[in-house]
Write an enzyme that holds these catalytic residues in place. Structure first.
Site, mmCIF file in Angstrom:
data_model
loop_
_atom_site.group_PDB
_atom_site.id
_atom_site.type_symbol
_atom_site.label_atom_id
_atom_site.label_comp_id
_atom_site.label_asym_id
_atom_site.label_seq_id
_atom_site.Cartn_x
_atom_site.Cartn_y
_atom_site.Cartn_z
ATOM 1 N N LYS A 201 -0.399 -119.302 5.417
ATOM 2 C CA LYS A 201 -0.973 -120.635 5.264
ATOM 3 C C LYS A 201 -2.447 -120.534 5.633
ATOM 4 O O LYS A 201 -2.812 -119.835 6.569
ATOM 5 C CB LYS A 201 -0.238 -121.586 6.232
ATOM 6 C CG LYS A 201 -0.681 -123.013 6.155
ATOM 7 C CD LYS A 201 0.012 -123.770 5.054
ATOM 8 C CE LYS A 201 -0.608 -125.152 4.888
ATOM 9 N NZ LYS A 201 -0.338 -125.723 3.548
ATOM 10 N N ILE A 203 -5.624 -121.620 7.384
ATOM 11 C CA ILE A 203 -6.050 -122.460 8.503
ATOM 12 C C ILE A 203 -7.439 -122.997 8.160
ATOM 13 O O ILE A 203 -8.350 -122.233 7.869
ATOM 14 C CB ILE A 203 -6.098 -121.649 9.821
ATOM 15 C CG1 ILE A 203 -4.773 -120.909 10.068
ATOM 16 C CG2 ILE A 203 -6.462 -122.563 10.989
ATOM 17 C CD1 ILE A 203 -3.571 -121.791 10.265
ATOM 18 N N HIS A 208 -13.145 -118.180 15.115
ATOM 19 C CA HIS A 208 -12.658 -116.843 15.455
ATOM 20 C C HIS A 208 -12.883 -116.665 16.956
ATOM 21 O O HIS A 208 -14.021 -116.579 17.406
ATOM 22 C CB HIS A 208 -13.447 -115.803 14.646
ATOM 23 C CG HIS A 208 -13.221 -114.393 15.043
ATOM 24 N ND1 HIS A 208 -12.850 -113.417 14.142
ATOM 25 C CD2 HIS A 208 -13.314 -113.766 16.231
ATOM 26 C CE1 HIS A 208 -12.710 -112.266 14.774
ATOM 27 N NE2 HIS A 208 -13.006 -112.447 16.041
ATOM 28 N N LYS A 237 -20.155 -110.135 11.734
ATOM 29 C CA LYS A 237 -20.519 -111.026 12.824
ATOM 30 C C LYS A 237 -22.025 -110.977 13.033
ATOM 31 O O LYS A 237 -22.627 -109.909 12.961
ATOM 32 C CB LYS A 237 -19.804 -110.600 14.107
ATOM 33 C CG LYS A 237 -18.290 -110.782 14.018
ATOM 34 C CD LYS A 237 -17.573 -110.153 15.189
ATOM 35 C CE LYS A 237 -16.066 -110.273 15.000
ATOM 36 N NZ LYS A 237 -15.321 -109.441 15.967
ATOM 37 N N GLU A 288 -5.269 -110.420 14.636
ATOM 38 C CA GLU A 288 -5.076 -108.979 14.714
ATOM 39 C C GLU A 288 -5.535 -108.463 16.062
ATOM 40 O O GLU A 288 -6.173 -109.182 16.823
ATOM 41 C CB GLU A 288 -5.802 -108.249 13.576
ATOM 42 C CG GLU A 288 -7.257 -108.564 13.427
ATOM 43 C CD GLU A 288 -7.814 -108.028 12.095
ATOM 44 O OE1 GLU A 288 -8.328 -106.907 12.101
ATOM 45 O OE2 GLU A 288 -7.719 -108.730 11.070
ATOM 46 N N ASN A 290 -7.619 -105.365 17.931
ATOM 47 C CA ASN A 290 -8.526 -104.232 17.796
ATOM 48 C C ASN A 290 -8.298 -103.285 18.962
ATOM 49 O O ASN A 290 -8.343 -103.699 20.119
ATOM 50 C CB ASN A 290 -9.977 -104.696 17.776
ATOM 51 C CG ASN A 290 -10.233 -105.652 16.634
ATOM 52 O OD1 ASN A 290 -9.804 -105.411 15.515
ATOM 53 N ND2 ASN A 290 -10.909 -106.745 16.915
ATOM 54 N N ARG A 292 -10.054 -100.828 20.225
ATOM 55 C CA ARG A 292 -11.276 -100.088 20.556
ATOM 56 C C ARG A 292 -12.166 -100.955 21.443
ATOM 57 O O ARG A 292 -11.897 -102.140 21.623
ATOM 58 C CB ARG A 292 -12.045 -99.776 19.273
ATOM 59 C CG ARG A 292 -12.442 -101.064 18.558
ATOM 60 C CD ARG A 292 -13.343 -100.878 17.368
ATOM 61 N NE ARG A 292 -13.849 -102.147 16.871
ATOM 62 C CZ ARG A 292 -13.215 -102.968 16.043
ATOM 63 N NH1 ARG A 292 -12.000 -102.667 15.613
ATOM 64 N NH2 ARG A 292 -13.754 -104.102 15.664
HETATM 65 C C1 MV4 Z 1 -7.804 -116.497 7.980
HETATM 66 C C2 MV4 Z 1 -8.603 -117.649 7.892
HETATM 67 C C3 MV4 Z 1 -7.960 -118.858 7.662
HETATM 68 N N1 MV4 Z 1 -6.606 -118.904 7.532
HETATM 69 N N2 MV4 Z 1 -6.468 -116.596 7.847
HETATM 70 C C4 MV4 Z 1 -9.347 -112.719 8.173
HETATM 71 C C5 MV4 Z 1 -10.172 -111.564 8.521
HETATM 72 C C6 MV4 Z 1 -10.834 -112.029 9.723
HETATM 73 N N3 MV4 Z 1 -11.921 -111.218 10.117
HETATM 74 C C7 MV4 Z 1 -11.191 -113.443 9.361
HETATM 75 N N4 MV4 Z 1 -10.115 -113.871 8.592
HETATM 76 C C8 MV4 Z 1 -9.683 -115.140 8.362
HETATM 77 N N5 MV4 Z 1 -8.332 -115.290 8.196
HETATM 78 C C9 MV4 Z 1 -5.894 -117.778 7.621
HETATM 79 N N6 MV4 Z 1 -4.541 -117.851 7.495
HETATM 80 C C10 MV4 Z 1 -9.991 -117.503 8.052
HETATM 81 C C11 MV4 Z 1 -10.546 -116.241 8.293
HETATM 82 C C12 MV4 Z 1 -11.993 -116.103 8.427
HETATM 83 C C13 MV4 Z 1 -12.699 -116.597 9.537
HETATM 84 C C14 MV4 Z 1 -12.065 -117.208 10.594
HETATM 85 C C15 MV4 Z 1 -12.770 -117.690 11.682
HETATM 86 C C16 MV4 Z 1 -14.157 -117.555 11.731
HETATM 87 C C17 MV4 Z 1 -14.821 -116.936 10.715
HETATM 88 C C18 MV4 Z 1 -14.111 -116.442 9.604
HETATM 89 C C19 MV4 Z 1 -14.792 -115.817 8.577
HETATM 90 C C20 MV4 Z 1 -14.094 -115.343 7.512
HETATM 91 C C21 MV4 Z 1 -12.705 -115.487 7.433
#
Ligand code: MV4
Length: 486
Positions: A201, A203, A208, A237, A288, A290, A292
């Site tokens: 789903k 979000i 992050h 980042k 996930e 990490n 490291r």
């Molecule tokens: C997500 C998401 C929203 N919903 N998954 C996946 C890789 C990771 N580095 C960021 N990812 C995300 N996975 C779901 N189900 C939004 C992101 C996302 C993100 C999240 C928070 C802050 C910045 C972001 C930048 C790109 C993607």
């Protein structure tokens, strides 16, 4: 036990590890490529070994050459830093079989946590909240469709072996799901040699937020608060900060405990980070882990007044971490800017070349981690990050002021850098207020301004937010995706 550490890395992180070793009385061995003969990690290590030509695959990624360098210098341990071989289970295994201590978790932990589906399953079992979605791989579009029927749109397809946003697709309807499935799978196959996908789903507008962990081999595991890394551009980042502007003490406590629980479950060893998505209702979900030390670890070091790299070395030597969780107190508001040798105006294109003049900021509350110096030639072969500027103060507001004055003091001549870009971000009211989300910057510099078409630079954000992936085929399509579902 070891008294000599080979650093299988370059740049600022190699220096960072050498510093920690020196302070613990450990000998150091630098390895370097032909492009790095004049690098500071070579100069500051006790010994150095040239391991090959400039391309990473022939030097910093070449396991045989690195093991050989460790053997001829009689290094008892290898610190992999971040990137390169840091999360390569096979490398950790080969180190072990050569009786060299790999400074990090076990090969088995690297392997299991590196598999995103497996990691998610393990965390779920540990009671850590995970994002609703497929149980494992979705092997066909039809299967994805069936799952989405239950869950509802929007959904996101992710590559099992993913990273850097490759093989990720947001899908909003059946047609998009079908298209997304085939595109993401092909992309993942190309990029990682594994086309497998899983489904979640989506979000909406999350932050992050990642929790720093450190565990020893005596069953102790501690958390060191969070870092908010929501300010990204195409999964790179740019800025990391703590505390997260959306965090409450209560949430920090819960997420910290969940992270520790997750790490304990797998008997984790060493430094690790658990990444979460936190939505605007403050729900958090495991994303996930990490395995490291991360680029942004200084944010935590400054906030908590700890030395995470020394801790890594101590844990690897079998020492006990003599912390008590209640003694780990968050003392400072900290913000880090990644300074890259990139031309922001040209789509953040890397700009290798000679730094003709360099002045680093200083004064109270300022830390600069870099391996750059005046007349240093930035090689074209590696990552474009040349420095991290880390500032701390009592409050976020004061840290922002300190960041502004530090960026003004930071002079790099000879190559364009992201310094001017960071100065622009500091003018953004949403960033200043801490009310940004993950849409921030994703299409910079395409949509530069909210203040009118005449404006050249202002950094703006798109709200309300949701496009986490730079997923579509064109810039236009990317901008399209932003349109909200909120
Ligand atoms: C997500 C998401 C929203 N919903 N998954 C996946 C890789 C990771 N580095 C960021 N990812 C995300 N996975 C779901 N189900 C939004 C992101 C996302 C993100 C999240 C928070 C802050 C910045 C972001 C930048 C790109 C993607």
């Amino acid at each position: 036990m070891f008294n000599k550490v080979l650093i299988a890395n370059r740049g600022e992180i190699a220096l960072r590890v050498i510093r920690a070793c020196r302070e613990l009385g450990l000998q150091t061995v630098a390895v370097y490529s032909e492009a790095d003969r004049d690098a500071l990690h070579v100069r500051f290590a006790d010994e150095d070994v040239c391991i090959g030509p400039a391309p990473s695959k022939d030097s910093y990624l070449d396991i045989k050459r690195i093991i050989a360098a460790a053997e001829i210098t009689n290094a008892g341990a290898i610190h992999p830093g971040y990137g390169f071989l840091a999360e390569n289970a096979e490398f950790a295994e080969i180190c072990e079989s050569c009786s060299i201590t790999f400074i990090g978790p076990t090969p088995d932990q690297i392997r299991k946590l590196g598999d995103k589906i497996n990691a998610k399953e393990m965390m779920k079992k540990a009671g850590v909240p995970t994002i609703p979605g497929s149980e494992g791989i979705v092997s066909s579009f039809e299967e994805a469709l069936e799952l989405t029927r239950e869950m509802g749109y929007p959904v996101i397809l992710k590559a099992v072996s993913g990273g850097g946003g490759k093989g990720m697709r947001i899908c909003r309807d059946d047609a998009g799901l079908e298209r997304g499935f085939h595109l993401a799978s092909a992309e993942a196959g190309n990029a990682f040699g594994n086309p497998d996908l899983y489904l979640e789903k989506l979000i909406i507008g999350p932050h992050h937020v990642e929790i720093q962990l450190m565990c020893d081999t005596h069953g102790n595991c501690f958390h060191f608060g969070e870092r908010d890394c929501s300010i990204q551009r195409r999964h790179q980042k740019l800025i990391e900060e703590t505390p997260s502007p959306l965090m409450t003490d209560e949430l920090r406590e819960r997420m910290g405990k969940a992270a520790v629980e997750g790490a304990r479950m797998v008997g984790y060893r060493g430094a690790g980070t658990i990444e979460f998505l936190v939505d605007s209702d403050l729900n958090y979900y495991f994303m996930e882990m990490n395995t490291r030390i991360q680029v942004e670890h200084p944010v935590t070091e400054e906030a908590f007044e700890v030395d995470l790299v020394q801790d890594q070395l101590r844990v690897a030597m079998g020492e006990r971490l003599n912390y008590r969780q209640e003694d780990l107190v968050h003392k400072w508001a900290v913000i880090e800017c990644r300074i890259n040798a990139e031309d922001v105006e040209k789509g953040f294109r890397p700009t290798p070349g000679q730094i003709t003049a360099l002045h680093k900021p200083g004064g109270p509350g300022v830390r600069v981690d870099t391996a750059a110096y005046t007349k240093y030639h930035i090689p074209p072969n590696y990552d474009s990050m040349i420095a991290k500027l880390i500032v701390k103060a009592r409050t976020r507001k004061e840290a922002l002021v300190r960041l502004d004055r530090s960026l003004r003091e930071f002079i790099v001549e000879g190559v364009p850098t992201t310094i001017p870009f960071h100065k622009e971000i500091l003018k953004n009211p949403d960033f200043m207020a801490g009310t940004y989300d993950n849409n921030f910057l994703d299409d910079y510099p395409k949509r530069k301004t909210d203040t009118g078409p005449g404006e050249k630079k202002g950094v703006t954000m798109k709200r309300p937010a949701e496009n986490p992936t730079a997923d579509a085929t064109t810039e236009e399509a990317k901008t399209e995706k932003i349109i909200t579902d909120k």
